[in-house]
Design an enzyme around this catalytic site. Structure first.
Site, PDB file in Angstrom:
ATOM      1  CG  ASP A 166      -1.754   1.219   1.390  1.00  0.00           C
ATOM      2  OD1 ASP A 166      -1.667   2.117   0.525  1.00  0.00           O
ATOM      3  OD2 ASP A 166      -2.511   1.292   2.382  1.00  0.00           O
ATOM      4  CD  GLU A 213      -5.122   3.446  -2.540  1.00  0.00           C
ATOM      5  OE1 GLU A 213      -6.020   4.221  -2.155  1.00  0.00           O
ATOM      6  OE2 GLU A 213      -3.966   3.831  -2.805  1.00  0.00           O
ATOM      7  CG  ASP A 258      -9.330   4.575   0.721  1.00  0.00           C
ATOM      8  OD1 ASP A 258      -8.884   5.314   1.626  1.00  0.00           O
ATOM      9  OD2 ASP A 258      -8.606   3.863   0.017  1.00  0.00           O
TER      10      ASP A 258
END
Lengths: 174, 625
Positions: free
Chosen positions: B25, B186, B208
């Site tokens: 990430d 993501e 998110d």
């Protein structure tokens, strides 16, 4: 291999969207690039091409207007480049719908008017799709020509449907 | 000469070793790396036990850069040489940055390239190189912890990232010497982390809100297939903006003027962030800030005041929420769960407003900082081939429409947003002058009608069009977007069947030669040899090709190939094997290409066979019902 054959489905406007979706997932499961993450460059390239074609086929068959256009194309009846021959009544109603949309802010409850407009567009669309199914089923020269007109009308309705949605956004931002 | 191992007909080759794979990430504020070990995904900590690597790089003259917490310490003392939030600059041009209204404490260097470079005392660096330094540290951490070289990684990107931003991320990975199995959105990664644990079918929302980006995605989970139905978001909205709002409030209260220096700005942002974090569990937060005259200002920020400051920002996230619902034709009541991702979703007002909008309590069980990396690790494990029987498949969509410039500065859409990828579309063009042999195609990404309102991806220059009278040539240009969301373009003149060559001028990306140069620079920095690295890359590719082919021959070699075809392929495999053990990268490359050529028909037959098999499986199911 045409899109219907690719999905192993009968060449028919009236298809089962659930079944189409199911087959789409199965096909992607077998060709998607993620299945070839460790393969050589050649197989990875082939997999991208196949997955792209399956996506294209799914997008076309899933949407009634695209599906109808595709079927007309398979019937050798290309609708591109021709001027739509639409009846007066249809065109008049389109103008009215558009005017309502343009003046929407002048109403005391624009949301209610927009909801009503959206309903009308949806009903007209459903009726036309039903009609289109019959026209494509018959598949005579005359019914195919009528089907072309139906597709043209649906494209008008899609356009206004899109504008209705944009208006919902605008009203929310006010 | 080494002999090839080919398994008995009908037998699958011996189970290969567990391949080391990881999920990364690469975040605006923090970056993480995770892996699947003995069946469960976990984030990997550094020596001091901390799994979050602050995405901060501190450059020093004549010394390797510091990354993470060590670099963070220099944020307020040496801001010019300490780069944070570099993700915001990925795939962006100089003009984008000056017009963004986002204040950067760095010195930008104009280089004639489209890519901005930041000036530091160790040299001028592009966002790609700075990100590569962060990735390098994560790579090292994983390889130390796992005791071997990583064979592949999945790197996550915001679903809303455009082509230039995705390409920049891939370039950074290449510079860091990582083999990217896939760029994963993501939110999809987050859903993977949740979905597999809960095993529930339905439509999910992934909300998110990270440090610098906001993404909203709608996904459907059905029989192991994750399908992205729609995505929207804002690449310049996040927790950093909340910090800025709070910092502005402090400036106003403490009487700090607009002309505050870099150090002061840094101190303000740190104080703002601390207050924001305190307010996730307290009703008020003390604020103390050192002023330039060495005095201090002290005050208090209440939760209510904080909410008033940030509410407009959070409300800005609700418009994209409405848009994804509409794009996917889904009503809020049909949503099964709302998954919260990103540290900024710890802010209570975010949970409250988002919960209110979707009419349900959001899910927060998995640490919102770790959830994306964990999902990426699960996907990396599958893509690396460690779970051959895993059925999970992730189907993504293109987040922004792709279009072409037409007459009058207008954009004609070629691939609309939210079209499933991979996708390819062909468009025909013609010449407008007699004897014209070249043309330029300007590709844009965005939803607006005017070229000036969309993002320029690049100009593709077609050459080698056969000279004909105006309008006679028919040039078919094919745009292909792969599973990572990256665009490639090819062109062909149809009437004469001539392949036109394409030269790409990326608007914001790095050219191949720039990447090459950066690779050389970074390797000489690390005392690594370019030739050695290239040889190693080709050897890895050769091993991959050979292993995949051995498996393919084991499965289908008997049914899909004649004896002589098989012998030809095996001979080419032997030649590649020999080349692989020689020391010549070019020789290996040629042997791979030769083998590719030999196996073309076999690969195509295998693909067709697996499509037929997929449809047959369906037909059998129906009979059972």
């Amino acid at each position: 291999m045409n899109y219907f054959e690719l999905f192993g489905l009968p060449q028919d406007f009236r298809l089962d969207v659930e079944q189409l979706t199911e087959r789409y997932r199965e096909l992607q499961r077998s060709v998607h690039p993620d299945r070839f993450a460790n393969a050589g460059a050649l197989e990875r390239r082939l997999s991208v091409q196949h997955a792209a074609r399956i996506n294209q086929a799914f997008q076309t068959l899933k949407d009634p207007v695209e599906r109808a256009r595709y079927l007309l194309e398979l019937h050798g009846s290309d609708i591109a480049g021709e001027n739509p021959k639409l009846d007066q009544a249809f065109l008049l109603e389109q103008m009215e719908l558009r005017e309502t949309l343009a003046d929407i802010r002048s109403h005391s409850d624009p949301h209610a008017v927009l909801d009503e407009l959206s309903d009308t567009v949806r009903q007209r669309t459903e009726t036309l799709i039903h009609l289109l199914g019959e026209q494509l089923q018959e598949a005579s020269a005359q019914s195919l020509s009528a089907a072309r007109t139906s597709v043209d009308k649906l494209m008008f309705l899609n356009k206004i449907h899109q504008e209705v949605n944009e208006m919902y956004d605008e009203l929310m931002e006010d | 000469m080494a002999l090839l191992q080919i398994s008995e007909p009908g037998q699958t080759p011996a189970p290969h070793q567990h391949r080391l794979a990881a999920g990364i990430d690469l975040g605006t504020t923090n970056s993480l790396i995770a892996t699947v070990r003995s069946g469960s995904a976990e984030t990997l900590p550094d020596d001091s036990g901390s799994y979050l690597l602050p995405s901060v790089v501190h450059y020093r003259r004549g010394k390797p850069p510091l990354v993470g917490r060590a670099a963070q310490a220099h944020l307020s003392t040496d801001p010019q040489n300490t780069i944070s939030s570099i993700k915001r600059l990925m795939g962006r041009g100089v003009a984008d940055l000056s017009g963004s209204g986002f204040r950067l404490p760095y010195k930008m260097v104009e280089t004639g390239s489209n890519v901005p470079r930041l000036h530091t005392s160790a040299g001028d660096f592009s966002p790609v190189e700075i990100s590569a330094d962060i990735l390098g540290v994560l790579r090292q951490r994983a390889e130390q912890s796992l005791g071997g070289e990583l064979e592949g990684v999945v790197i996550t990107v915001p679903a809303y990232f455009d082509d230039a931003q995705r390409q920049a991320t891939r370039d950074a990975a290449r510079l860091a010497g990582l083999n990217v199995l896939r760029l994963l959105n993501e939110p999809t990664a987050a859903a993977v982390a949740y979905g597999l644990e809960q095993g529930a079918e339905g439509v999910y929302v992934v909300y998110d809100l990270g440090g610098g980006t906001f993404d909203i995605s709608l996904l459907r989970l059905s029989k192991g297939v994750f399908e992205v139905l729609a995505t929207a978001g804002d690449t310049a909205l996040g927790g950093d903006d909340m910090d800025h709002r709070v910092a502005e409030w402090i400036m106003q209260k403490a009487g700090i003027g607009e002309g505050a220096g870099h150090h002061q700005l840094r101190r303000l942002l740190s104080a703002a962030r601390r207050a924001k974090e305190t307010l996730t569990h307290a009703d008020s937060a003390p604020v103390k800030i050192a002023l330039e005259d060495h005095s201090h200002w002290e005050g208090e920020l209440s939760r209510d005041q904080f909410n008033r400051l940030v509410e407009p920002l959070i409300r800005k996230t609700l418009a994209p929420c409405r848009r994804v619902l509409r794009d996917a034709g889904v009503k809020a009541e049909q949503i099964r769960e709302v998954i919260m991702v990103g540290g900024s979703t710890r802010v209570p007002l975010v949970r409250e407003l988002v919960g209110g909008f979707f009419g349900r309590e959001p899910l927060t069980e998995v640490d919102p900082d770790k959830v994306v990396a964990i999902g990426a690790a699960i996907q990396a494990d599958i893509l690396a081939g460690n779970k051959p029987n895993e059925d999970m498949l992730l189907l993504d969509v293109i987040p922004l429409s792709l279009g072409l410039e037409t007459m009058g500065g207008l954009v004609e859409k070629v691939i609309p947003r939210n079209t499933p990828i991979p996708v390819s579309r062909a468009q025909d063009f013609t010449t407008y002058k007699d004897g014209q042999t070249a043309m330029v195609i300007h590709v844009l990404q965005g939803e607006r009608e005017l070229v000036s309102d969309c993002r320029s991806l690049g100009r593709f220059e077609l050459r080698g069009i056969p000279a004909m009278v105006a309008g006679a040539a028919r040039i078919r240009v094919t745009f292909q977007v792969d599973a990572d969301g990256l665009l490639s373009v090819s062109a062909r003149e149809e009437t004469k069947g001539v392949e036109a060559s394409i030269q790409v001028k990326p608007s914001y990306g790095l050219t191949d030669s720039e990447i090459e140069q950066m690779l050389k620079d970074s390797l000489s920095h690390a005392n690594e040899d370019v030739a050695v690295r290239k040889l190693r890359e080709q050897q890895v590719e050769a091993d991959r090709v050979l292993e995949a082919l051995r498996a393919a021959l084991g499965e289908d070699g008997d049914t899909l190939l004649s004896r002589s075809e098989r012998e030809e392929i095996e001979a080419a495999m032997t030649r590649l094997h020999t080349a692989r053990d020689g020391g010549d990268a070019q020789g290996i490359k040629r042997a791979i290409e030769a083998l590719d050529e030999r196996t073309r028909a076999f690969a195509a037959r295998r693909m067709d066979a697996s499509i037929k098999k997929a449809l047959r499986g369906q037909a059998v199911d129906e009979v059972k019902v």
